[in-house]
Design a protein around this motif. Sequence first.
Motif, PDB file in Angstrom:
ATOM      1  N   LEU A 293      47.516  29.315  -0.052  1.00  0.00           N
ATOM      2  CA  LEU A 293      46.315  29.070  -0.845  1.00  0.00           C
ATOM      3  C   LEU A 293      45.907  27.598  -0.773  1.00  0.00           C
ATOM      4  O   LEU A 293      44.716  27.276  -0.678  1.00  0.00           O
ATOM      5  N   ALA A 294      46.905  26.713  -0.808  1.00  0.00           N
ATOM      6  CA  ALA A 294      46.613  25.286  -0.706  1.00  0.00           C
ATOM      7  C   ALA A 294      46.007  24.941   0.649  1.00  0.00           C
ATOM      8  O   ALA A 294      45.095  24.120   0.743  1.00  0.00           O
ATOM      9  N   TRP A 295      46.507  25.569   1.709  1.00  0.00           N
ATOM     10  CA  TRP A 295      45.947  25.327   3.029  1.00  0.00           C
ATOM     11  C   TRP A 295      44.491  25.773   3.106  1.00  0.00           C
ATOM     12  O   TRP A 295      43.661  25.118   3.743  1.00  0.00           O
ATOM     13  N   VAL A 296      44.166  26.869   2.435  1.00  0.00           N
ATOM     14  CA  VAL A 296      42.770  27.303   2.391  1.00  0.00           C
ATOM     15  C   VAL A 296      41.928  26.261   1.672  1.00  0.00           C
ATOM     16  O   VAL A 296      40.801  25.956   2.069  1.00  0.00           O
ATOM     17  N   GLY A 297      42.499  25.689   0.598  1.00  0.00           N
ATOM     18  CA  GLY A 297      41.794  24.632  -0.115  1.00  0.00           C
ATOM     19  C   GLY A 297      41.561  23.403   0.745  1.00  0.00           C
ATOM     20  O   GLY A 297      40.482  22.806   0.730  1.00  0.00           O
ATOM     21  N   VAL A 298      42.577  23.014   1.513  1.00  0.00           N
ATOM     22  CA  VAL A 298      42.424  21.887   2.441  1.00  0.00           C
ATOM     23  C   VAL A 298      41.344  22.198   3.478  1.00  0.00           C
ATOM     24  O   VAL A 298      40.494  21.353   3.785  1.00  0.00           O
ATOM     25  N   ALA A 299      41.380  23.414   3.995  1.00  0.00           N
ATOM     26  CA  ALA A 299      40.402  23.820   5.003  1.00  0.00           C
ATOM     27  C   ALA A 299      38.988  23.802   4.444  1.00  0.00           C
ATOM     28  O   ALA A 299      38.020  23.525   5.168  1.00  0.00           O
ATOM     29  N   ALA A 300      38.840  24.070   3.137  1.00  0.00           N
ATOM     30  CA  ALA A 300      37.514  24.028   2.517  1.00  0.00           C
ATOM     31  C   ALA A 300      37.077  22.598   2.225  1.00  0.00           C
ATOM     32  O   ALA A 300      35.885  22.269   2.286  1.00  0.00           O
ATOM     33  N   ALA A 301      38.047  21.718   1.916  1.00  0.00           N
ATOM     34  CA  ALA A 301      37.715  20.350   1.521  1.00  0.00           C
ATOM     35  C   ALA A 301      37.194  19.512   2.681  1.00  0.00           C
ATOM     36  O   ALA A 301      36.283  18.694   2.502  1.00  0.00           O
ATOM     37  N   VAL A 302      37.742  19.701   3.867  1.00  0.00           N
ATOM     38  CA  VAL A 302      37.351  18.861   5.006  1.00  0.00           C
ATOM     39  C   VAL A 302      35.868  19.028   5.355  1.00  0.00           C
ATOM     40  O   VAL A 302      35.130  18.039   5.417  1.00  0.00           O
ATOM     41  N   PRO A 303      35.354  20.256   5.579  1.00  0.00           N
ATOM     42  CA  PRO A 303      33.910  20.376   5.814  1.00  0.00           C
ATOM     43  C   PRO A 303      33.083  20.001   4.592  1.00  0.00           C
ATOM     44  O   PRO A 303      31.940  19.539   4.731  1.00  0.00           O
TER      45      PRO A 303
ATOM     46  N   ALA B 181      33.454  22.030  -1.989  1.00  0.00           N
ATOM     47  CA  ALA B 181      34.326  21.114  -2.728  1.00  0.00           C
ATOM     48  C   ALA B 181      34.840  21.777  -4.006  1.00  0.00           C
ATOM     49  O   ALA B 181      36.030  21.644  -4.358  1.00  0.00           O
ATOM     50  N   ALA B 182      33.953  22.479  -4.711  1.00  0.00           N
ATOM     51  CA  ALA B 182      34.376  23.177  -5.927  1.00  0.00           C
ATOM     52  C   ALA B 182      35.422  24.242  -5.611  1.00  0.00           C
ATOM     53  O   ALA B 182      36.424  24.401  -6.332  1.00  0.00           O
ATOM     54  N   ALA B 183      35.206  24.968  -4.510  1.00  0.00           N
ATOM     55  CA  ALA B 183      36.188  25.983  -4.111  1.00  0.00           C
ATOM     56  C   ALA B 183      37.523  25.349  -3.768  1.00  0.00           C
ATOM     57  O   ALA B 183      38.596  25.880  -4.120  1.00  0.00           O
ATOM     58  N   ALA B 184      37.479  24.194  -3.097  1.00  0.00           N
ATOM     59  CA  ALA B 184      38.726  23.501  -2.726  1.00  0.00           C
ATOM     60  C   ALA B 184      39.497  23.081  -3.969  1.00  0.00           C
ATOM     61  O   ALA B 184      40.724  23.225  -4.032  1.00  0.00           O
ATOM     62  N   VAL B 185      38.782  22.562  -4.984  1.00  0.00           N
ATOM     63  CA  VAL B 185      39.451  22.134  -6.216  1.00  0.00           C
ATOM     64  C   VAL B 185      40.134  23.322  -6.885  1.00  0.00           C
ATOM     65  O   VAL B 185      41.291  23.239  -7.318  1.00  0.00           O
ATOM     66  N   VAL B 186      39.427  24.440  -6.958  1.00  0.00           N
ATOM     67  CA  VAL B 186      39.996  25.625  -7.603  1.00  0.00           C
ATOM     68  C   VAL B 186      41.227  26.096  -6.848  1.00  0.00           C
ATOM     69  O   VAL B 186      42.279  26.379  -7.436  1.00  0.00           O
ATOM     70  N   LEU B 187      41.135  26.186  -5.529  1.00  0.00           N
ATOM     71  CA  LEU B 187      42.247  26.679  -4.725  1.00  0.00           C
ATOM     72  C   LEU B 187      43.468  25.766  -4.814  1.00  0.00           C
ATOM     73  O   LEU B 187      44.609  26.231  -4.916  1.00  0.00           O
ATOM     74  N   LEU B 188      43.243  24.447  -4.779  1.00  0.00           N
ATOM     75  CA  LEU B 188      44.358  23.513  -4.847  1.00  0.00           C
ATOM     76  C   LEU B 188      44.951  23.437  -6.249  1.00  0.00           C
ATOM     77  O   LEU B 188      46.123  23.123  -6.421  1.00  0.00           O
ATOM     78  N   THR B 189      44.134  23.744  -7.252  1.00  0.00           N
ATOM     79  CA  THR B 189      44.626  23.722  -8.622  1.00  0.00           C
ATOM     80  C   THR B 189      45.538  24.907  -8.910  1.00  0.00           C
ATOM     81  O   THR B 189      46.581  24.761  -9.566  1.00  0.00           O
ATOM     82  N   VAL B 190      45.160  26.072  -8.415  1.00  0.00           N
ATOM     83  CA  VAL B 190      45.931  27.289  -8.721  1.00  0.00           C
ATOM     84  C   VAL B 190      47.072  27.525  -7.738  1.00  0.00           C
ATOM     85  O   VAL B 190      47.889  28.415  -7.943  1.00  0.00           O
ATOM     86  N   SER B 191      47.132  26.751  -6.650  1.00  0.00           N
ATOM     87  CA  SER B 191      48.166  26.980  -5.636  1.00  0.00           C
ATOM     88  C   SER B 191      49.532  26.526  -6.133  1.00  0.00           C
ATOM     89  O   SER B 191      49.647  25.695  -7.013  1.00  0.00           O
TER      90      SER B 191
END
Length: 281
Positions: free
Chosen positions: A117-127, A271-281
């Motif tokens: 889940l964190a990797w998905v968040g990282v993948a969302a944050a870069v773009p 960015a909002a999706a990345a924050v949510v994913l990294l928060t819950v991971s």
Amino acid sequence: MGVMLALASAVCYGLADVAGGLLSRRWSFGRVALVGQLGGLAVMLAVAPFVPAPAVSSTALGWGALSGVGTGVGMVLLYRGMAHGAMSVVVPVSAVGGTALPVLAGVLLLGEQPSRLAWVGVAAAVPALWLVSRTGGRAGPNAVAGAMDGLGASVGIAVQYFPLALAAAGAGWWPLVAGRVTATLTVLPVALRSASAGSPPQHRFRVLAGAAGSGVLAAAALTCYQLATRQQLVVVAVVLSSLYPVIPVLLGVTVLRERLTRWQRAGLLAAAAAVVLLTVS
């Protein structure tokens, strides 16, 4: 708690960038940067003695000092790139590179293993960083120079983040003090070469105070980031702290009533999706 500290770092850095950028229109960016570093150094020197530091080592101070060199180099190259008129190139390149490099270092050198889940968040944050930072304007004939400055700035930002995470917790805030010293020394030659850019004498104190304040915000951002790395994976802390380009965009919309491009809207959602994913991971 680590997530909140990393997000606080992003907010402080975003506000510092806005303040520094506005002040650089009234005074030379080199001098604004120097006064900012001195302001951050003064606050760190005032606060560090009151923070428990049972094991201050030369290694921890060395990591902090290296982080400060990255701060100075990143700042100088970022401002120089924007001076070329290639803001739409240098800002997104530096933001994305400054995030991706510490993430790779955390995985390859520290052996960190973020969850899926964190990797998905990282993948969302870069773009997200790329899209939010894009101004929509044309880069102009200096795009190549701006891109090179952006790449150099991204390395500086990466050097700012990664070594600071390696400073032992027992050193308290003294690695941050060491970083402000080396950042000041790194920016000093640029400040000495730059000519004063016409801040009216009656407003000089305001400009100096604002520049010092932006440096205090930047120092607070690094403090929050360092504390976050002690409670969270470096990979996660770096990504969340690196979302600072979102802050100028949000301020532009809410305060200056600026209109977002469709790419910036997509970037904010990512960015909002990345924050949510990294928060819950």
